[in-house]
Design an enzyme around this catalytic site. Sequence first.
Site, mmCIF file in Angstrom:
data_model
loop_
_atom_site.group_PDB
_atom_site.id
_atom_site.type_symbol
_atom_site.label_atom_id
_atom_site.label_comp_id
_atom_site.label_asym_id
_atom_site.label_seq_id
_atom_site.Cartn_x
_atom_site.Cartn_y
_atom_site.Cartn_z
ATOM 1 N N MET A 1 0.842 -1.181 0.000
ATOM 2 C CA MET A 1 0.000 0.000 0.000
ATOM 3 C C MET A 1 0.877 1.230 0.000
ATOM 4 O O MET A 1 2.030 1.172 0.385
ATOM 5 C CB MET A 1 -0.898 -0.004 1.239
ATOM 6 C CG MET A 1 -0.155 -0.094 2.543
ATOM 7 S SD MET A 1 -1.166 0.458 3.885
ATOM 8 C CE MET A 1 -1.400 2.126 3.382
ATOM 9 N N SER A 297 -7.793 -5.947 1.425
ATOM 10 C CA SER A 297 -7.338 -5.447 0.125
ATOM 11 C C SER A 297 -6.168 -4.502 0.340
ATOM 12 O O SER A 297 -5.965 -3.980 1.438
ATOM 13 C CB SER A 297 -8.465 -4.695 -0.586
ATOM 14 O OG SER A 297 -8.652 -3.409 -0.021
ATOM 15 N N ASP A 298 -5.406 -4.256 -0.698
ATOM 16 C CA ASP A 298 -4.453 -3.159 -0.656
ATOM 17 C C ASP A 298 -5.236 -1.869 -0.911
ATOM 18 O O ASP A 298 -6.421 -1.891 -1.252
ATOM 19 C CB ASP A 298 -3.347 -3.360 -1.690
ATOM 20 C CG ASP A 298 -2.026 -2.747 -1.248
ATOM 21 O OD1 ASP A 298 -2.068 -1.748 -0.509
ATOM 22 O OD2 ASP A 298 -0.970 -3.256 -1.643
ATOM 23 N N SER A 299 -4.575 -0.750 -0.728
ATOM 24 C CA SER A 299 -5.261 0.542 -0.751
ATOM 25 C C SER A 299 -6.021 0.772 -2.051
ATOM 26 O O SER A 299 -5.428 0.825 -3.135
ATOM 27 C CB SER A 299 -4.238 1.661 -0.559
ATOM 28 O OG SER A 299 -4.856 2.918 -0.683
ATOM 29 N N SER A 301 -7.978 -1.111 -3.724
ATOM 30 C CA SER A 301 -8.061 -2.197 -4.702
ATOM 31 C C SER A 301 -9.486 -2.636 -4.998
ATOM 32 O O SER A 301 -9.742 -3.183 -6.074
ATOM 33 C CB SER A 301 -7.257 -3.406 -4.217
ATOM 34 O OG SER A 301 -5.887 -3.131 -4.199
#
Length: 769
Positions: A1, A297-299, A301
């Site tokens: 992230m 989730s990643d940032s 996503s």
Amino acid sequence: MPQTMIVGRRALLAGVCFALFAGAPLVAAPAKPLAATMNDAAVTARASSLVAQMTAEEKAAQLTQYFYMQPAPPVNKASLQALETTGLGSLLFVTDPVEINRLQRIAVERSRLKIPVLFGFDVIHGFRTIFPVPIGMAASWDPQIVEQAQAVAAAEARAVGVHWAFAPNLDIARDPRWGRIVEGAGEDPYLGSVMAASQVRGFQGPYLGAPGRIIAGPKHFAGYGASLGGRDYAEVNLSESELWNVYLPPFKAAVDAGAGNIMAAYMAVNGVPAAANTELLTKILRKDLGFKGFVVSDSGSVVKLQTQGLATSPEDAASRAVKAGLDLEMTPPLGVPAMNSLPAALKAGRIPEATVDEAVRRVLQAKIRMGLFEQPYVDPVKAEAVLNDPSHRRLARVAAERSAVLLRNEGGLLPLDRKKIKSIALIGPMADSEIDTLGPWVFDQNKPSAVTLLAALKAKFGSSVRIDYSEGVRLPEPLNPPPGPSKPKRSAAPLDEAGEIRRAAELARNADVAVVVIGEAWNMISEGGSRSSFELPGAQQALLDAVTAGGKPVVVVLMSARPLDLKETRAGAILDVWYPGSEGGAAVANLLFGEATPGGKLPFTWIRSAAQAPNYYAQLISNHPERAEKGYWNEPTSPTYPFGYGLSYTTFEYSNLKIEKPAFRRGEPVGVSVDLRNTGDRAGDEVAQLYIHQRSGTASRPARALKGFQRVALRPGETRKIRFTLKPDDLRYWSSETKGWVQDEAVFDVWAGGDSRAQLATTFAVTAQ
């Protein structure tokens, strides 16, 4: 992230917090740690009871994580509103314990179900005490010190109220153009797996919720390091063989070590974005690898599933992600969560309520195991004591010493003789740079600091040695700098680089030795920090060439995380110290003068140029091996330094490589031993490495594959027998032919030595049961 610049404490905060805490105990009464006493059924029952009481809006909120503090004011007001009304799954990038208590109190006392919040943070290679970057820690080939370092990071983070680290990064990186090579363990799945398990144990301790520990969040699942051209965020296309044999083993090791969280990757894998990839998140991660925790989730996503051409709307994106196996959405900074649309998706029948309930249950189980319902608050006074524990800095120095890799040492230039050195020319833009000594993924809000090499040398010698310093040249700003924390820029005063290079060369000519500290700036690597060239940035090569032209001994100290091309420099010694952290300068000073001996080894192949990437050691044997070895028509494919390479201030000899017996039944462990002798006149560490090659089978196997290593300290003249055990898992592999794991009847070559070119060899056979 993305790294995120954190807004500092506001002057108003103290008054607000005083009012909130007036007349109330600062810390909840101690409770028996649930994680050590509650079984899985009890945790599940408690979580299910809460889920049964929730509205659709409250469920969606538990699946949401907000950035609370942003690159610039204002804070995301929606996160505060959610805390008080529906509750919230998680907040990230808050590390002030007073502010964490304030926010936690809103959730626990004002929301209907009084569910505490998980606080997450990028605890990558330290919190206040900064250790070498992860690729440097991997270069130590020392799982114990890696575990100890992450235990310190966990203690500091937990003390302020952070419960969860977005680490370790387990991406295998076989293309060093990729900037996030700095965050992982390099190119090898075996080394990566050992480092993965060590970091998870360091973060989490003996069980999830152990006092002073935090949830480990291995990332990015999966294959992120295989992005096209080494470009961040680019698509990934992986064969089953590569996925299972190279990119998944570190995640399997992390899951087996008990990791409580997994972060999904940004990019598309084989055409499907990872945040909504059912094959990855449900079939592989949960069913095949046996993961029981929650997936974040990643940032951004989830909302960006629309950008990636998968989803048609936020409602569609949230539904697809949760159905695929994602549990918690990390909302982009100042963004609107896609999970806000889940109630509408539930009402429309887009997603089964049971699927949403299971995701919520997994988030709640993490909170229960962390003991947050019993003790949601922290003590800021005790936190400061933990953050300032002097033992943490001592460990950081030792870690930096053990991570350094000696690449060249012509004529035994190092270690420098303290009795003979009366003057040092210390040169280079990184010699007195705290921000570069610390490296990327370090945040001002946590008040990190670093000892630079200039400061360390002055402290070590006082007035007994003349130290002449020249910045030499300025490091350029990258064209596309990665998003990063607020850090002071380098001096804005103009610098006549040509004149300063001449001055640096003169200082070198008038000194007993020149130490040139060069490399890549902290913001030239990490997320968004991919490079198409390995040349030294800016005018550093001209500086190095001018200094070496003077004829005095020159030591190059590299701060970097990828191979760099020094253009056949005439420097007598090259010491790679990565970005060594809080005590980096002190560690390097000790290494230069022999108070510590380098014993680290390269965790990646040091290829000659970026044009050759990827060019890792564990490739399949070509049908024309002699032609493949010759490489390009204009240069060989052989690396500058092989995987596993690293010199010492002493020398080592391997002998007497033996296998317990010539043949083993399939499924039997294979015992291997080799004698290692320190043949020099100084004590030192050597990393004994074991490699194998399977000659035939269901599929072709790599020419060499690392399957064991031990870092060993030996006195001058000492010999030690090193023993390895090849387990059945070390001899099996995933075959695309059988769509599963196989262990063939075959003959195996075995090598033992100090790097991937080891010559001491023997064989054994695996036969049928």
